[in-house]
Scaffold this active site. Structure first.
Site, PDB file in Angstrom:
ATOM      1  N   SER A 703      -7.855  -5.324   3.584  1.00  0.00           N
ATOM      2  CA  SER A 703      -6.868  -5.196   4.388  1.00  0.00           C
ATOM      3  C   SER A 703      -7.341  -3.946   4.740  1.00  0.00           C
ATOM      4  O   SER A 703      -5.865  -3.720   5.994  1.00  0.00           O
ATOM      5  CB  SER A 703      -5.190  -5.570   3.608  1.00  0.00           C
ATOM      6  OG  SER A 703      -4.991  -4.375   3.030  1.00  0.00           O
ATOM      7  N   LYS A 746       4.695  -3.007   2.116  1.00  0.00           N
ATOM      8  CA  LYS A 746       3.777  -1.731   2.329  1.00  0.00           C
ATOM      9  C   LYS A 746       4.152  -1.353   3.647  1.00  0.00           C
ATOM     10  O   LYS A 746       4.364  -0.336   4.183  1.00  0.00           O
ATOM     11  CB  LYS A 746       1.995  -3.322   3.855  1.00  0.00           C
ATOM     12  CG  LYS A 746       1.012  -3.159   2.559  1.00  0.00           C
ATOM     13  CD  LYS A 746       0.234  -3.982   3.134  1.00  0.00           C
ATOM     14  CE  LYS A 746      -1.335  -4.119   2.453  1.00  0.00           C
ATOM     15  NZ  LYS A 746      -2.211  -5.493   3.219  1.00  0.00           N
TER      16      LYS A 746
END
Ligand code: ADP
Length: 804
Positions: A703, A746
Site C-alpha cells: 500500500s 489509516k
C-alpha cells in the site's frame, strides 16, 4: 393366636412311607394349624400350648392316634371354628408326644392322607368334623413321566444350590417312583409360602400338581442362583480388599525394615480424601485412584514420588465440575457493559444477543452453559478496550475471568502440555488457566492469537483449533493430564491486533468484531467519563481534589500520546494523579487544576509534535499511511539522488513486497519521464536511494506504492509535496491505483498526526463511511484512479506548466 405353631420340620424323615392300618374313620378331631400345611408322607413336629388342644391330643393318643390337621384362614385367630378353616387338610398320625414342665406339649405327627372337611359334628370340647379322604387323580403316561423326571431333576438342582437343604434329599427323591408322593415330598421341602403349599395340597390331580410344582421349582432355582451370585461377588470383594489390605500392610513392614518408614501413609490418606471430594468424572477418578495406589508403593524420597504426587495434585486441583452460575439478566448486563465502556455499540449489541440466546436456551431446559456458537474475536490495536471488554462480559454474566497471551507461543505443548515423561512436565496453559480461576466455565481470553507462530516444535494453532471448536472441545486432551477435559462450558474470546496473520482455519471458527481505534473527541470523552474517575479512585483522590480541564485532554492526546487506543492516555492520567496525590500529601495544596499550560509541570515537555506533518517538506519526501498492529501510522518516505549509473538502493527494514513497490514506482516514473519533465538521460547518470524511517522497524505491504511513486516524481521534478498531505494505495506498472485495506485505521492515524488531506484509491470510496463523521468533516479526501491523479493532487503545479 392359635395354640399350635410349627417346629422345624423333620425333613429327613419325610421319605418314610406312612403306614395305614385299616380304613380311615369318617369323623375326626380337627387340630387347627396357624402357619403350617402338612402333606401326606411328611413328618412334622408341632408345639401345642392351649389347654383345649392339649386335651384333644391326650384323647387322640389314648385312642387311634388319628387327627385331622387343617390350616386356619387367619393365622392368629384364637379358637377358630370350622368356617375359619381351609377346606382341605391332612389326616395325620400322632407318633410321639412329649410334655414339658411349662405345660406345653410337643407332638411329632406323620401325614397320611389328603382330606376334605364335610361338616361339623361338634365344637365341644374341641372341633370334631365329618371328613372325606381325597384320592389322587393320576393318569400314567409320557407327560406324567416327563413331569416327574423334570420335577426330580429341578429339585436336585435346588438342593445343590441351597445352603440349607441336606444333600441326602437328592438321593431320597431318586428312589421315589410314585409321582404324587414325589410331589408332596418336594412341596414339603422347598421354600414356599403357606398359600402356595395349601394350593398344592388342594390339587388332587397329580399332573396339575406336578406342573405347578415345576414352575415353583424353576423360580426357586433362579432365586438361589441370583443369591449365590451376589454372595460370590460380595465374597470376592471382601477377599480383594482383604488381600489388598494384607499386601499394603506387608509393604509397610518391608518399607519399615528397609528404613523407608512410610511417612507417606498420612499423605496418601489425605490425597484419597481429596480425590473423593474433587467431584471428578468416573474415568478420571479411576485414573487418580490407580495413580494413588502406585504412589503408595513408591518411597517418598524417590524422584518418581514427586512426579506422581504432582500429577495427582493436578488431577485433584483441576475444576472438573466446579463452576459459577450464570446471571442471565439482560438489563443488568447492558448496564454493566455501559458502565465499563464508552460507545463500542456493535460489540455490546453482539454480546447482548449472545446472552439472550443463552437465556432462551436455559429457559427451554437445555444446558445453556454449553457453548456451541462461534467464538468471538476482537480485532483492533492495543488499548482500545479488548481486554477490559472481556472482563466486563465476565462481570455481566457473573463468570470468572482468565486471560492468557499467545504472543510468541510456538510450541504446541504450551497449549496442550508436555507428556509426563518429560522432566518438569506441566499441563498446557488452558488447563493451568482453569486451575487458577478454579472454575470450569470462566470467560477465557486468548490474547494475541495473531502472534501464534509455528515451527519444528509443532503447530500450536492445531491445538488451538481443538480448543476453539465447539464440536470437539468437550473432550480436550491435555498431554499431561491424559484424561479428557470438557471445555464446552468455557466462553472463549480471542483478541488480535491484525486479522491477516491468523491462520485461516482458526479465523473460520471465529466471529470477528473490529475495534478500530478512537478519534480525538472519543478519547477525550472516554478520559473524562471513564479513565479519570477510575484513576482518581485508584489513587485515593476525591473528585474535587483534581480538576483536569477538557482542553488539557486534547493537549495530552496530541503531545504526550500517539496511539489508536487509550492505554497511554490512561497512563498519563495516572501520572497526573500520582503527582497530584504527592502535592496534596506534602501539604502544598488542597486541590489541583490542570490546564494545558500546567501540563509541562506534570508531564515534562511534549513528546510528539502534532504539526510535524504540517510542515513544508522538501522535494523527494512523501507521507504514506501504514496499517500496523498498533492501528495506523504515518510513514515518511524519503528519496535522494546522486551521480551514478542508474542503481537503486532501498533501506529501512523494508520487506520484499515494499521493495517491489519501489521498483514498480521507479519503472512507472521512468516510463513517464517525458510527461513529468525529467531529462531522458537522467537515469543513466544517477543512482537513486529510497529510505523509509524509522529504519529499525520492519515494514512491508503494497500500500506504500503510491507514496513511493509520488516521492520519486517529487524528487526528480524537484517539486515539493504540499504540507499536510498523506496518501495510500497500491500501484500497477500502467499507473493505476488499486484499493488497500485498513482505511479507517489509516485515516484515524492521519488525523492524529495533523494530516488534513488524504489521497485514497477511488475504489476505497465505499470504506469512508466507516470513518467517524467528526473526522470526515475535518479532513479532505481525494479519490484517485491513477498515479497522475495523485501527483496532481499532491504537488502544486509550477507557475509555468502543468505536470503529468
Ligand atoms: P486492549 O486489550 O485492547 O489492548 P485494554 O482493554 O487493555 O485494551 O484497554 C486499555 C484501557 O483502556 C483499559 O483501562 C480500558 O478500560 C480503557 N478503555 C478502552 N476502551 C474504552 C472505552 N470504550 N470506554 C472506557 N474505557 C476504555
Amino acid at each position: 393366636m392359635s395354640d399350635i405353631t410349627q417346629s422345624k420340620p423333620a425333613a429327613s424323615d419325610a421319605a418314610h412311607s406312612p403306614t395305614l392300618s385299616g380304613p380311615l374313620p369318617t369323623q375326626l378331631p380337627i387340630l387347627p394349624l396357624s402357619d403350617l400345611v402338612v402333606f401326606p408322607h411328611m413328618v412334622a413336629p408341632l408345639l401345642v400350648t392351649s389347654a383345649l388342644s392339649i386335651r384333644l391330643i391326650d384323647d387322640v393318643v389314648a385312642g387311634n392316634r388319628l387327627v385331622g390337621v387343617v390350616l386356619q384362614k387367619v393365622a392368629d385367630q384364637e379358637h377358630p371354628r370350622l368356617a375359619d378353616l381351609q377346606e382341605f387338610g391332612c389326616v395325620v398320625r400322632v407318633m410321639r408326644m412329649l410334655k414339658f414342665p411349662d405345660d406345653s406339649v410337643r407332638v411329632l405327627v406323620q401325614g397320611l392322607k389328603r382330606m376334605k372337611l364335610v361338616c361339623l359334628v361338634t365344637e365341644t370340647p374341641y372341633l370334631i368334623a365329618q371328613i372325606e379322604q381325597q384320592e389322587d387323580i393320576t393318569e400314567p403316561g409320557i407327560e406324567m413321566s416327563a413331569l416327574t423326571r423334570s420335577a426330580a431333576t429341578q429339585f436336585q438342582q435346588v438342593v445343590e444350590l441351597s445352603p440349607t437343604l441336606p444333600d441326602e434329599l437328592k438321593i431320597a427323591v431318586q428312589n421315589i417312583d410314585d409321582p404324587s408322593k414325589l410331589a408332596d415330598i418336594i412341596a414339603t421341602n422347598i421354600n414356599l409360602g403357606v398359600e402356595e403349599k395349601q394350593g398344592l395340597l388342594e390339587t388332587v390331580d397329580v399332573r396339575v400338581r406336578l406342573s405347578l410344582l415345576c414352575a415353583m421349582l424353576n423360580r426357586e432355582q433362579e432365586v438361589l442362583h441370583l443369591g449365590s451370585e451376589i454372595q460370590s461377588k460380595v465374597n470376592k470383594a471382601i477377599t480383594k480388599t482383604q488381600r489388598e489390605y494384607f499386601l499394603r500392610e506387608q509393604l509397610k513392614a518391608i518399607q519399615k525394615e528397609l528404613g523407608e518408614a512410610g511417612e507417606s501413609g498420612g499423605e496418601i490418606a489425605e490425597l484419597r480424601e481429596k480425590i473423593d471430594k474433587a467431584h471428578m468424572p468416573a474415568e478420571v477418578k479411576k485414573v487418580s485412584l490407580k495413580e494413588l495406589d502406585r504412589l503408595a508403593t513408591v518411597p517418598p524420597a524417590a524422584a518418581e514420588y514427586t512426579v506422581a504426587r504432582t500429577y495427582l495434585d493436578w488431577l485433584i486441583a483441576v475444576p472438573w465440575s466446579r463452576g459459577t452460575e450464570d446471571k442471565l439478566d439482560i438489563t443488568r448486563a447492558r448496564r454493566i457493559l455501559n458502565e465499563d465502556h464508552y460507545d463500542l455499540e456493535q460489540v455490546k449489541k453482539r454480546i447482548l444477543e449472545y446472552l439472550s440466546v443463552l437465556k432462551l436456551k436455559s429457559e427451554s431446559g437445555k444446558d445453556a452453559a454449553v457453548n456451541k456458537g462461534p467464538i468471538l474475536c476482537f480485532v483492533g490495536p492495543p488499548g482500545v478496550g479488548k481486554t477490559s471488554l472481556g472482563m466486563s462480559i465476565a462481570r455481566a454474566i457473573g463468570r470468572k475471568f482468565m486471560r492468557i497471551s499467545l504472543g510468541g507461543v510456538r510450541d504446541e505443548a504450551e497449549i496442550r502440555g508436555h507428556r509426563r515423561t518429560y522432566i518438569g512436565a506441566l499441563p498446557g496453559r488452558i488447563i493451568q488457566g482453569l486451575r487458577r480461576v478454579e472454575s470450569n466455565n470462566p470467560v477465557f481470553m486468548l490474547d494475541e492469537i495473531d502472534k501464534v507462530g509455528s515451527d519444528f516444535r509443532g503447530d500450536p494453532s492445531s491445538a488451538l483449533l481443538e480448543v476453539l471448536d465447539p464440536q470437539q472441545n468437550n473432550s480436550f486432551s491435555d498431554h499431561y493430564l491424559e484424561v479428557p477435559f470438557d471445555l464446552s462450558r468455557v466462553m472463549f474470546i480471542t483478541t488480535a491486533n491484525l486479522l491477516e496473520p491468523i491462520p485461516p482455519a482458526l479465523r473460520d471458527r471465529m466471529e470477528v468484531i473490529e475495534l478500530p481505534g478512537y478519534t480525538e473527541q472519543e478519547k477525550v470523552h472516554i478520559a473524562i467519563k471513564y479513565l479519570v474517575p477510575r484513576q482518581l479512585t485508584e489513587h485515593g483522590l476525591k473528585t474535587k481534589q483534581l480538576n483536569i480541564r477538557k482542553e488539557s485532554f486534547f493537549s495530552i492526546i496530541r503531545q504526550h500520546t500517539r496511539e489508536a487506543g487509550v492505554r497511554n492516555l490512561e497512563r498519563t492520567i495516572a501520572t497526573i494523579c500520582r503527582r497530584t496525590a504527592r502535592r496534596i500529601v506534602e501539604g502544598r495544596t488542597s486541590s489541583v487544576l490542570v490546564t494545558p499550560k500546567h501540563l509541562k509541570d506534570f508531564l515534562g515537555p511534549p513528546e510528539y509534535f502534532h504539526d510535524m506533518a504540517e510542515q513544508q517538506l522538501e522535494p523527494g519526501i512523501a507521507i504514506g499511511l501504514a496499517w500496523t498492529s498498533a492501528g495506523g501510522d504515518i510513514l515518511f518516505i524519503e528519496g535522494t539522488q546522486m551521480p551514478g549509473k542508474g542503481h537503486v538502493t532501498i533501506t529501512g527494514s523494508v520487506g520484499d513486497i515494499m521493495r517491489e513497490s519501489v521498483q514498480a514506482a521507479l519503472s512507472y516514473v521512468r516510463a513517464h519521464a517525458h510527461q513529468l519533465g525529467i531529462e531522458p538521460k537522467f537515469f543513466d547518470k544517477h543512482d537513486i536511494h529510497v529510505h523509509v524511517p524509522a529504519g529499525a522497524i520492519p515494514k512491508d505491504g503494497p500500500s506504500a506504492g503510491l507514496a513511493m511513486a509520488v516521492t520519486l516524481a517529487s524528487l526528480l521534478t524537484h517539486r515539493a509535496i504540499r504540507p499536510g498531505v498523506a496518501m495510500t494505495g497500491e500501484i500497477t506498472l500502467r499507473g493505476k491505483v488499486l484499493p488497500i485495506g485498513g482505511v479507517k485505521e489509516k485515516v484515524l492515524a492521519a488525523a492524529r498526526s495533523g494530516i488534513r488531506v488524504v489521497l485514497l484509491p477511488e475504489q476505497n470510496r465505499k470504506d469512508l463511511h466507516d470513518v467517524p463523521t467528526e473526522i470526515r468533516k475535518k479532513m479532505k479526501f481525494v479519490f484517485v484512479k491513477t498515479i497522475a491523479d495523485a501527483f496532481n493532487a499532491a504537488i502544486p503545479a509550477p507557475p509555468s506548466r502543468q505536470a503529468a
